[in-house]
Write an enzyme that holds these catalytic residues in place. Structure first.
Site, mmCIF file in Angstrom:
data_model
loop_
_atom_site.group_PDB
_atom_site.id
_atom_site.type_symbol
_atom_site.label_atom_id
_atom_site.label_comp_id
_atom_site.label_asym_id
_atom_site.label_seq_id
_atom_site.Cartn_x
_atom_site.Cartn_y
_atom_site.Cartn_z
ATOM 1 N N LEU A 107 1.156 -1.574 -0.096
ATOM 2 C CA LEU A 107 0.085 0.222 -0.001
ATOM 3 C C LEU A 107 0.715 1.216 -0.482
ATOM 4 O O LEU A 107 2.597 1.338 0.302
ATOM 5 C CB LEU A 107 -0.741 0.320 0.759
ATOM 6 N N ASP A 108 0.115 1.832 -0.628
ATOM 7 C CA ASP A 108 1.493 3.409 -0.930
ATOM 8 C C ASP A 108 1.746 3.894 0.158
ATOM 9 O O ASP A 108 0.301 4.228 1.100
ATOM 10 C CB ASP A 108 1.551 4.203 -1.993
ATOM 11 N N ILE A 109 1.998 5.521 0.383
ATOM 12 C CA ILE A 109 2.352 5.635 2.360
ATOM 13 C C ILE A 109 1.418 6.605 2.395
ATOM 14 O O ILE A 109 1.036 7.112 3.446
ATOM 15 C CB ILE A 109 3.608 6.849 1.952
#
Length: 290
Positions: A107-109
């Site tokens: 999952l991106d930041i």
């Protein structure tokens, strides 16, 4: 009975079979003091080292496949280490003997929500393979008006820079004022695909939360930064998706010692989550061996 080296290393949680093959090809792995080669097989009593560090080998019968559900907060990255010193999703996870946790996807930041970890590198590798097409569901908060025509295009499909894409389902889920919530699902795991789909329609995404992976939901009682170990039924659901044999054992139990360990684990999670909320400090890894 001998087994292929990359299979043994993947089972021990060092990575996928493909990653292990790359490590072997790069000369990072040795067997009984000799640099290993692709295709090598090992017995249970072999002395295997990765980058000079001895590792413990276990047969398939000795290894219990474990899976954690983690509630990823925004601001954490899906890497083991970050040169910028940012917190990572691995910081809060419990220690595991003779293995390590492997993330199932990323999952991106700026995305929060359900992230799965397993001690079985082969399971992680198979679940992440595009051929599996495991459905993921996200809660999305958008800012501003979303025309119905844009919603229809997201249902029927558009073309992104890396090819055609669409949501399998898209449903309004309430909201107030200029903020509106949606539940969307898709079966691909391309980089930032959910955000890019909305951005293609010039819609601003202000929150993005993964709430489901296949038939596994993000537990409503699980706080951000908290984790819970999945029962054997859910582990075997994932193993079935990946085409692997079912697991017959679990680290979870109902005896009084298991209950006591679960209580200690829950207390440590609460402390880590509370500290993060109060100070925003990078959490220390749990010292518990589980």
């Amino acid at each position: 009975m001998s087994e292929k080296l990359q299979k043994v290393l993947a089972r021990a949680g060092h990575g996928s079979r493909r990653e292990m093959e790359a490590w072997i090809a790069a000369g990072r792995v040795s067997i009984d003091g000799e640099i290993a080669g692709l295709g090598d097989r090992v017995e249970a009593d072999a002395k295997v080292r990765i980058d000079g560090r001895a590792i413990s080998l276990k047969s398939a019968d000795e290894v219990i496949c474990r899976v954690l559900a983690y509630h990823k907060p925004e601001g954490e990255i899906c890497s083991r280490k970050d040169p910028e010193g940012r917190p990572t999703v691995f910081d809060r996870l419990p220690k595991v003997r003779d293995s390590r946790w492997v993330a199932v996807g990323r999952l991106d930041i700026n995305t929060s929500g359900l992230l799965l970890f397993t001690s079985d590198g082969e399971l992680a590798n198979r679940l992440m393979h595009p051929s599996n097409e495991v459905e993921r569901e996200y809660a999305v908060r958008t800012f501003g008006e979303v025309p119905e025509a844009a919603v229809q295009r997201l249902r029927t499909g558009i073309t992104l820079e890396d090819g055609p894409a669409q949501f399998d389902s898209i449903k309004p889920a309430g909201g107030e004022g200029m903020n509106q919530w949606w539940h969307v699902s898709l079966r691909e795991g391309r980089n930032r695909e959910v955000r890019r789909l909305w951005e293609s329609q010039e819609v601003q995404v202000s929150r993005l939360i993964r709430i489901r992976y296949g038939m596994i939901d993000l537990p409503k009682s699980l706080p951000r930064g908290g984790w819970v170990e999945l029962p054997i039924e859910q582990v075997n659901y994932l193993r079935q998706l990946a085409g692997l044999e079912p697991e017959t054992r679990s680290m979870l139990g109902t005896d009084k010692h298991s209950v006591a360990r679960a209580q200690v684990r829950s207390a440590k999670i609460r402390r880590a989550v509370r500290k993060h909320k109060v100070t925003g400090a990078k959490p220390k890894p749990s010292r518990q061996r589980s």
